[in-house]
Design an enzyme around this catalytic site. Structure first.
Site, short mmCIF file in Angstrom:
data_model
loop_
_atom_site.label_atom_id
_atom_site.label_comp_id
_atom_site.label_asym_id
_atom_site.label_seq_id
_atom_site.Cartn_x
_atom_site.Cartn_y
_atom_site.Cartn_z
N GLY A 167 -5.11 -27.46 -103.83
CA GLY A 167 -5.73 -28.89 -103.65
C GLY A 167 -6.74 -29.20 -102.34
N ASP A 168 -6.39 -28.76 -101.41
CA ASP A 168 -7.11 -29.10 -100.18
C ASP A 168 -8.45 -27.76 -100.35
OD1 ASP A 168 -6.12 -30.97 -98.18
OD2 ASP A 168 -4.21 -29.47 -98.75
N ALA A 169 -8.08 -26.57 -100.67
CA ALA A 169 -8.91 -25.65 -100.69
C ALA A 169 -10.15 -26.08 -101.78
CB ALA A 169 -8.24 -24.28 -101.02
N ALA A 172 -12.48 -28.52 -100.39
CA ALA A 172 -13.28 -27.85 -99.42
C ALA A 172 -14.42 -27.30 -100.03
CB ALA A 172 -12.37 -26.85 -98.46
#
Length: 383
Positions: A167-169, A172
């Protein structure tokens, strides 16, 4: 050496953990100057994951190509330097909770009058507005609310997660895409803008026809293990020596070649498997046939016959497989970087994508905490 396609672009990065720093890493890979503002205690990423002597093995990669400036943004003088950086930067990349920059007088509305070309990219759990804007959000929560976790795992077991911060990637990467689009628009108008990236929306954006399948087709996608419903054959099969190979032969032409590879031409015309729709409806039986065939060959034999018939395949790779793979080596996809305090050069993924004229580069590893504070202060607040 190429300076990268973003040479001349200055990015100020604020915030910690994964989504914001990974976006900063990508912009730095493409040649931007990335000045990372860290609190006195440093970015928590310095101590995340597997460590060597209290140093994260993740840090040299996610903070590569960055300068570290320590500022306490609760302090008036440190905020003054931060503001000066904002006024002279091309991009501010931040992943604080919405409203935090405004409380410090560092929000877009406060800074843009002195730098109308500024692009400010926000990365947060739920975006800059809406009833949940102030709620804390992590990548795992985004994967749940973005619809991804409901699709991952087996139907008779609870949802699972990928072994990375997916989810973070994704957030980003959308932050980088949005920033690049805003830079392009600025070329036409001379004016910057804000880029609002929500983690849950970044995950949701990749869910294909999930909601239309439900709203218009009455089909609720769910967890389906190692396959996609209606897509066959596309699964992992185990060779006689335990090697696991993913075979993707769901296209009609490729499937017919797989039948030849298995010496089962009858399967190509069998009405249960002859069409895409039929194979999807009878995937379990077809998978059983292919699994039985794969188990008669060892891994190398299986890969050889699949390659002979031009059938897409790939082993289930471990890190050791990646480090020894000839394709990774030919594409120079592993870069080893000398970093102070580490026992050997730190291996990390190289820059993606590859550019033919202005390739991105890994110029420096993640910096020491505050390594560039004084030089940046002298540059941006002379006298």
């Amino acid at each position: 050496m190429s300076k990268g396609p973003l040479d001349g672009v200055t990015v100020v990065e604020l915030g910690g953990f994964i989504a914001g720093p990974f976006a900063g890493q990508l912009l730095g890979d493409y040649g931007a100057r990335v000045i990372k503002i860290e609190p006195p205690a440093g970015d928590p990423m310095r101590h995340w994951g597997v460590q060597h002597d209290d140093r994260s093995l993740w840090w040299p990669g996610i903070a590569r190509n960055k300068e570290s400036v320590v500022l306490d943004l609760k302090d008036d003088s440190d905020r003054a330097l931060a503001r000066e950086l904002f006024v002279k930067a091309d991009v501010v990349l931040e992943n604080f909770a919405p409203g935090r920059l405004a409380a410090w007088g560092l929000d877009y509305a406060s800074v843009a009058p002195d730098n109308p070309a500024l692009i400010m990219a926000h990365v947060s759990g739920f975006g800059q507005d809406g009833p949940r804007a102030a709620d804390r959000g992590f990548g795992s929560v985004a994967e749940a609310m973005g619809g991804l976790r409901a699709l991952m795992g087996f139907p008779d077991l609870p949802p699972v997660r990928a072994g990375i911060s997916l989810g973070d990637a994704l957030a980003a990467m959308f932050a980088v895409i949005g920033t690049l689009a805003a830079l392009q628009e600025r070329e036409r108008t001379g004016h910057g803008q804000e880029v609002d990236v929500a983690l849950y929306e970044s995950v949701f954006a990749l869910t294909e026809s999930l909601v239309s399948d439900w709203e218009l087709g009455g089909v609720a996608r769910g967890r389906s293990g190692s396959t996609l419903p209606g897509v066959a054959p596309s699964n992992v099969y185990t060779a006689s020596d335990g090697v696991e190979v993913l075979i993707a032969a769901n296209a009609d032409t490729v499937y017919r070649r797989l039948c030849q590879a298995m010496d089962r031409p009858d399967l190509a015309t069998d009405e249960r498997y002859a069409t895409h729709q039929a194979r999807g409806a009878n995937a379990t039986e077809l998978d059983g046939i292919i699994a039985h065939w794969a188990a008669t060959l060892d891994g190398e034999q299986l890969e050889k016959v699949l390659d002979q018939f031009e059938i897409p395949r790939g082993r289930i790779y471990t890190p050791d497989d990646i480090l020894s793979d000839v394709q990774y080596r030919a594409r120079k996809m592993i870069t080893r970087v000398d970093a102070p305090g580490y026992p050997a050069p730190v291996p990390m993924p190289s820059v993606v994508p590859k550019f033919t004229k202005t390739p991105g580069t890994i110029r420096t590893p993640g910096p020491e905490l505050g390594e560039h504070t004084e030089s940046v202060r002298a540059e941006f607040l002379p006298g």
